[in-house]
Design a protein around this motif. Structure first.
Motif, PDB file in Angstrom:
ATOM      1  N   ASN A  14       0.844  -1.186   0.000  1.00  0.00           N
ATOM      2  CA  ASN A  14       0.000   0.000   0.000  1.00  0.00           C
ATOM      3  C   ASN A  14       0.881   1.239   0.000  1.00  0.00           C
ATOM      4  OD1 ASN A  14      -1.508   2.285   1.611  1.00  0.00           O
ATOM      5  ND2 ASN A  14      -3.123   0.934   0.838  1.00  0.00           N
ATOM      6  N   THR A  15       0.755   2.041  -1.025  1.00  0.00           N
ATOM      7  CA  THR A  15       1.631   3.199  -1.199  1.00  0.00           C
ATOM      8  C   THR A  15       1.461   4.216  -0.081  1.00  0.00           C
ATOM      9  OG1 THR A  15       1.580   2.931  -3.599  1.00  0.00           O
ATOM     10  CG2 THR A  15       2.268   5.074  -2.756  1.00  0.00           C
ATOM     11  N   SER A  16       0.213   4.501   0.280  1.00  0.00           N
ATOM     12  CA  SER A  16      -0.028   5.495   1.330  1.00  0.00           C
ATOM     13  C   SER A  16       0.551   5.038   2.663  1.00  0.00           C
ATOM     14  CB  SER A  16      -1.533   5.752   1.465  1.00  0.00           C
ATOM     15  OG  SER A  16      -1.789   6.726   2.458  1.00  0.00           O
ATOM     16  N   ASP A  76       4.286   5.582   2.595  1.00  0.00           N
ATOM     17  CA  ASP A  76       4.624   7.006   2.733  1.00  0.00           C
ATOM     18  C   ASP A  76       4.494   7.457   4.185  1.00  0.00           C
ATOM     19  OD1 ASP A  76       5.170   7.252   0.061  1.00  0.00           O
ATOM     20  OD2 ASP A  76       3.233   8.160  -0.468  1.00  0.00           O
ATOM     21  N   HIS A  77       3.435   7.027   4.845  1.00  0.00           N
ATOM     22  CA  HIS A  77       3.257   7.388   6.255  1.00  0.00           C
ATOM     23  C   HIS A  77       4.332   6.728   7.127  1.00  0.00           C
ATOM     24  CE1 HIS A  77      -0.696   8.874   5.009  1.00  0.00           C
ATOM     25  NE2 HIS A  77      -0.765   9.493   6.175  1.00  0.00           N
ATOM     26  N   PHE A  82      -1.912   7.345   9.776  1.00  0.00           N
ATOM     27  CA  PHE A  82      -2.473   6.576   8.664  1.00  0.00           C
ATOM     28  C   PHE A  82      -3.624   5.695   9.138  1.00  0.00           C
ATOM     29  CE2 PHE A  82      -2.712   2.541   6.368  1.00  0.00           C
ATOM     30  CZ  PHE A  82      -2.965   2.988   5.070  1.00  0.00           C
ATOM     31  N   ASN A  98      -7.829   6.111   8.357  1.00  0.00           N
ATOM     32  CA  ASN A  98      -8.420   5.083   7.503  1.00  0.00           C
ATOM     33  C   ASN A  98      -9.237   4.036   8.260  1.00  0.00           C
ATOM     34  OD1 ASN A  98      -7.275   5.410   4.562  1.00  0.00           O
ATOM     35  ND2 ASN A  98      -5.552   5.834   5.925  1.00  0.00           N
ATOM     36  N   HIS A 137     -12.916   2.731  -1.023  1.00  0.00           N
ATOM     37  CA  HIS A 137     -11.684   3.493  -0.783  1.00  0.00           C
ATOM     38  C   HIS A 137     -10.471   2.633  -1.142  1.00  0.00           C
ATOM     39  CE1 HIS A 137      -8.590   5.851   1.268  1.00  0.00           C
ATOM     40  NE2 HIS A 137      -9.471   6.830   1.369  1.00  0.00           N
ATOM     41  N   GLU A 138      -9.423   3.266  -1.670  1.00  0.00           N
ATOM     42  CA  GLU A 138      -8.239   2.531  -2.128  1.00  0.00           C
ATOM     43  C   GLU A 138      -7.487   1.849  -0.985  1.00  0.00           C
ATOM     44  OE1 GLU A 138      -5.704   5.340  -4.003  1.00  0.00           O
ATOM     45  OE2 GLU A 138      -5.480   6.616  -2.220  1.00  0.00           O
ATOM     46  N   ASN A 139      -7.685   2.296   0.245  1.00  0.00           N
ATOM     47  CA  ASN A 139      -6.985   1.690   1.385  1.00  0.00           C
ATOM     48  C   ASN A 139      -7.826   0.658   2.132  1.00  0.00           C
ATOM     49  OD1 ASN A 139      -4.755   3.347   0.885  1.00  0.00           O
ATOM     50  ND2 ASN A 139      -5.512   4.971   2.235  1.00  0.00           N
TER      51      ASN A 139
END
Length: 280
Positions: free
Chosen positions: A220-222, A225-226, A235, A239, A246-248
């Motif tokens: 998961n990219t997000s 990043d977090h 994060f 979420n 939602h993408e997450n």
């Protein structure tokens, strides 16, 4: 009370990110007193994953030297370990639900390796206060501290990925595995999981004739990043209650499933301890 060790056969398998993610969702979703810690020499990457939360919640204590594992080692040598001693040396991430114990600042690896019995006393002491202790231990099997803590754990989460060389090393090279894996309950966690890969869970199990449980956590990219920003808690918090489109969403669902599994394995009633969604 339970102790869960997160371990990898080599570095670079996401052991720390898996530990941080699961600690965060447990701290958010369950009314459980949880401690997470990274008992490794000269490695504070778990602490870095929570940097923003630590700086906000512990502005004065965070800058004090001699706290965390090193401070507790002195307390053990002085015979001053009591029920709240570990708690008093930890940093809070989620008040009353998730604390982090700072790692060692020792510059001498041999000093740390020789303190394995002291580490055992520290984490046994932690279990006098905390319901759950999550340990991000050193990868491989050459650390006395790792081997001691694996033996003391109620469950070992073995972190792997879909790299065939990593899988071969784990399933075929039994001599390189810690002896604790032959005796202790353990579960595989495939991190940065790609469900489109040839080496999906079903095929891994078939290839190695593996009958045990296999958990997954997708890339998961997000989240990454977090993680790099030291804001894992942020994060998870943002979420927790997202919708299915939602993408997450899948990442959070898999994370929750994994948390429920490992908590159940160490005897925690997840239905009783679950916090109502939307509550803080």
């Amino acid at each position: 009370m339970g102790q869960i060790a997160f371990w990898g056969i080599q570095h670079g398998l996401g052991v720390t990110s898996n530990t941080a993610a699961l600690a965060s969702i447990i701290g958010m979703d369950y009314q459980i007193r949880t401690l997470c810690s990274q008992p490794q020499w000269s490695d504070n990457t778990l602490e870095s994953s929570f940097k923003k939360s630590i700086n906000r919640g512990n502005p004065e204590f965070y800058n004090m030297s001699g706290t965390g594992l090193d401070g507790l080692e002195r307390a053990v040598r002085a015979g001053k370990i009591e029920r709240d001693t570990v708690k008093n040396n930890a940093l809070f991430i989620e008040r009353d639900r998730l604390d982090l114990l700072r790692g060692s600042e020792k510059s001498d690896k041999s000093q740390f390796d020789n303190a394995n019995e002291i580490m055992r006393i520290i984490y046994n002491g932690a279990k006098e206060y905390y319901d759950l202790v999550l340990l991000d231990v050193h990868s491989g099997s050459n650390s006395p501290v790792t081997n001691t803590l694996l033996e003391d754990s109620d469950l070992i989460v073995v972190c792997v990925n879909q790299n065939i060389h990593v899988l071969d090393k784990f399933f075929k090279d039994k001599e390189s595995l810690p002896k604790a894996l032959l005796r202790k309950p353990h579960v595989l966690l495939v991190g940065q999981y790609d469900p489109e890969s040839k080496y999906k869970v079903r095929n891994i199990a078939n290839k190695y004739s593996y009958k045990g449980p296999i958990l997954t956590l997708p890339y998961n990219t997000s989240f990454k990043d977090h993680l790099n920003d030291g804001d894992i808690k942020g994060f998870i918090s943002r979420n927790r209650n997202i919708s299915k489109n939602h993408e997450n969403y899948q990442f959070i669902q898999d994370l929750r499933r994994n948390a429920k599994y490992i908590l159940t394995e160490v005897g925690i009633n997840t239905q009783v301890k679950m916090i109502e969604r939307g509550a803080s």
